[in-house]
Design an enzyme around this catalytic site. Structure first.
Site, PDB file in Angstrom:
ATOM      1  N   ALA A   1       4.349   8.318  16.254  1.00 61.44           N
ATOM      2  CA  ALA A   1       4.071   9.582  15.573  1.00 61.44           C
ATOM      3  C   ALA A   1       3.146   9.390  14.383  1.00 61.44           C
ATOM      4  O   ALA A   1       2.220  10.178  14.149  1.00 61.44           O
ATOM      5  CB  ALA A   1       5.381  10.217  15.123  1.00 61.44           C
TER       6      ALA A   1
ATOM      7  N   ILE B   1      -2.053  -6.291  21.388  1.00 60.61           N
ATOM      8  CA  ILE B   1      -2.878  -7.374  20.855  1.00 60.61           C
ATOM      9  C   ILE B   1      -1.970  -8.548  20.494  1.00 60.61           C
ATOM     10  O   ILE B   1      -0.954  -8.380  19.819  1.00 60.61           O
ATOM     11  CB  ILE B   1      -3.666  -6.920  19.605  1.00 60.61           C
ATOM     12  CG1 ILE B   1      -4.514  -5.681  19.924  1.00 60.61           C
ATOM     13  CG2 ILE B   1      -4.520  -8.067  19.081  1.00 60.61           C
ATOM     14  CD1 ILE B   1      -5.604  -5.902  20.949  1.00 60.61           C
TER      15      ILE B   1
ATOM     16  N   LYS C   1       1.031   6.841  13.934  1.00 60.46           N
ATOM     17  CA  LYS C   1      -0.282   6.419  14.414  1.00 60.46           C
ATOM     18  C   LYS C   1      -1.066   7.611  14.958  1.00 60.46           C
ATOM     19  O   LYS C   1      -2.299   7.675  14.821  1.00 60.46           O
ATOM     20  CB  LYS C   1      -0.137   5.338  15.483  1.00 60.46           C
ATOM     21  CG  LYS C   1       0.442   4.024  14.953  1.00 60.46           C
ATOM     22  CD  LYS C   1      -0.369   3.478  13.780  1.00 60.46           C
ATOM     23  CE  LYS C   1       0.145   2.140  13.292  1.00 60.46           C
ATOM     24  NZ  LYS C   1      -0.575   1.643  12.104  1.00 60.46           N
TER      25      LYS C   1
ATOM     26  N   ASN D   1      -5.660  -0.688   7.614  1.00 56.63           N
ATOM     27  CA  ASN D   1      -4.960  -1.469   8.636  1.00 56.63           C
ATOM     28  C   ASN D   1      -3.611  -1.952   8.119  1.00 56.63           C
ATOM     29  O   ASN D   1      -3.432  -3.121   7.836  1.00 56.63           O
ATOM     30  CB  ASN D   1      -5.806  -2.683   9.045  1.00 56.63           C
ATOM     31  CG  ASN D   1      -5.033  -3.620   9.961  1.00 56.63           C
ATOM     32  OD1 ASN D   1      -4.592  -3.231  11.021  1.00 56.63           O
ATOM     33  ND2 ASN D   1      -4.851  -4.865   9.528  1.00 56.63           N
TER      34      ASN D   1
ATOM     35  N   TYR E   1       6.834   4.979  14.970  1.00 54.41           N
ATOM     36  CA  TYR E   1       5.559   4.260  14.940  1.00 54.41           C
ATOM     37  C   TYR E   1       4.458   5.090  15.605  1.00 54.41           C
ATOM     38  O   TYR E   1       3.378   5.291  15.042  1.00 54.41           O
ATOM     39  CB  TYR E   1       5.732   2.926  15.658  1.00 54.41           C
ATOM     40  CG  TYR E   1       4.492   2.060  15.729  1.00 54.41           C
ATOM     41  CD1 TYR E   1       4.209   1.149  14.724  1.00 54.41           C
ATOM     42  CD2 TYR E   1       3.631   2.133  16.822  1.00 54.41           C
ATOM     43  CE1 TYR E   1       3.084   0.331  14.793  1.00 54.41           C
ATOM     44  CE2 TYR E   1       2.507   1.316  16.903  1.00 54.41           C
ATOM     45  CZ  TYR E   1       2.236   0.424  15.883  1.00 54.41           C
ATOM     46  OH  TYR E   1       1.127  -0.374  15.967  1.00 54.41           O
TER      47      TYR E   1
ATOM     48  N   VAL F   1       0.812  -1.218   0.000  1.00 57.75           N
ATOM     49  CA  VAL F   1       0.000   0.000   0.000  1.00 57.75           C
ATOM     50  C   VAL F   1       0.844   1.265   0.000  1.00 57.75           C
ATOM     51  O   VAL F   1       0.331   2.356  -0.252  1.00 57.75           O
ATOM     52  CB  VAL F   1      -0.990   0.027   1.188  1.00 57.75           C
ATOM     53  CG1 VAL F   1      -1.913  -1.166   1.156  1.00 57.75           C
ATOM     54  CG2 VAL F   1      -0.263   0.108   2.512  1.00 57.75           C
TER      55      VAL F   1
ATOM     56  N   SER G   1      -3.117   2.903  16.914  1.00 62.01           N
ATOM     57  CA  SER G   1      -2.465   2.161  17.990  1.00 62.01           C
ATOM     58  C   SER G   1      -2.460   3.021  19.240  1.00 62.01           C
ATOM     59  O   SER G   1      -2.463   4.260  19.171  1.00 62.01           O
ATOM     60  CB  SER G   1      -1.024   1.821  17.601  1.00 62.01           C
ATOM     61  OG  SER G   1      -0.292   1.373  18.741  1.00 62.01           O
TER      62      SER G   1
END
Length: 265
Positions: free
Chosen positions: A167, A198, A169, A91, A165, A65, A141
């Site tokens: 920043a 998770i 999210k 996602n 990660y 993507v 997240s």
């Protein structure tokens, strides 16, 4: 509760395993037709077979993507195969939660997490508007809402951290809230689901549990519910937000975290 998803067209990116897989399967259980993509062909085809076994129409295509042209090709193919797009679930993550704070991590996360989300949303909005509405849900997240620190990872400037990660999210949350206002009059809702830790077989937290049990125990202890969550628990929240049962909910950030997020807002 009948969520009214039977026959709807649903696109889920990053759906070959973990949360994305659980979300796709949950929609199929509701008899929605599903289009999925991921980079890994083998896992993607396995998930596609599970979806087809539920008797729904399925479109599966290997896609990065972060590649604008590849993403556009996948979305066009999904639209043709499903004949309509009622729900888009963004996602995908280019990097793991804890990676070195280096330029490569920032670039990868910007390209996949943020730009992939923005481009996919931009692509489906005209389709949704033409058919009278739709729902876009970003999967962000907890790292996008609060600082994440895990023992054993944050030792020195090049150690693993959630800087890039988290920043990106957080940027996804901001994007969803702004976009929600921009498209509300076209009956398109945009919301964000924010999972806490998770766990699923062979996923990141499963690997931590096997190789760093103390770090895993620390993470579980930080959650008021006393355990990590499951992909299915995130999927259940996703189904409601995507359905017409949530028809007056837009611009919302829904934590699915066992009570870990500490703030009042």
């Amino acid at each position: 509760m009948n969520l009214g998803l039977c026959g709807k067209g649903v696109i889920v990116t990053g759906a070959s395993n973990g949360i994305g897989r659980a979300v796709a399967l949950a929609f199929a259980e509701e008899e929605a037709n599903v289009a999925i993509c991921a980079r890994g062909k083998e896992a993607l085809e396995k998930t596609a077979a599970e979806l087809r076994a539920k008797g729904v129409r399925v479109h599966a295509e290997s896609c990065d993507v972060g590649n604008a042209a590849a993403l556009d090709t996948f979305l066009e193919g999904a639209h043709r195969a499903l004949t309509r797009v009622d729900v888009l679930v963004n996602n995908t993550s280019a990097i793991a939660l804890l990676v070195p704070d280096e330029d490569e991590a920032w670039q990868a996360s910007l390209t996949v997490d943020m730009m992939g989300t923005a481009r996919a949303s931009r692509k489906v909005i005209p389709w949704m508007a033409e058919q009278g509405g739709g729902s876009i849900v970003h999967i962000s997240s907890l790292a996008g809402r609060m600082h994440i620190s895990i023992a054993g990872f944050n030792d020195g400037p090049s150690a693993g951290s959630a800087v890039a990660y988290g920043a990106m999210k957080a940027a996804m949350i901001s994007h969803s809230k702004s976009l929600a206002s921009a498209v509300a009059r076209r009956r398109i809702r945009v919301n964000t689901v924010v999972p806490g830790p998770i766990e699923w077989p062979d996923g990141g937290w499963d690997t931590i549990k096997k190789n760093m049990p103390a770090a895993y125990a620390e993470a579980a202890a930080a959650i008021p519910s006393g355990r990590l969550g499951t992909p299915e628990e995130v999927a259940n929240a996703m189904l409601f937000l995507a359905s017409e049962r949530a028809s007056w909910i837009t611009g919302t950030v829904l934590n699915v975290d066992g009570g870990q997020y500490p703030a009042n807002s």
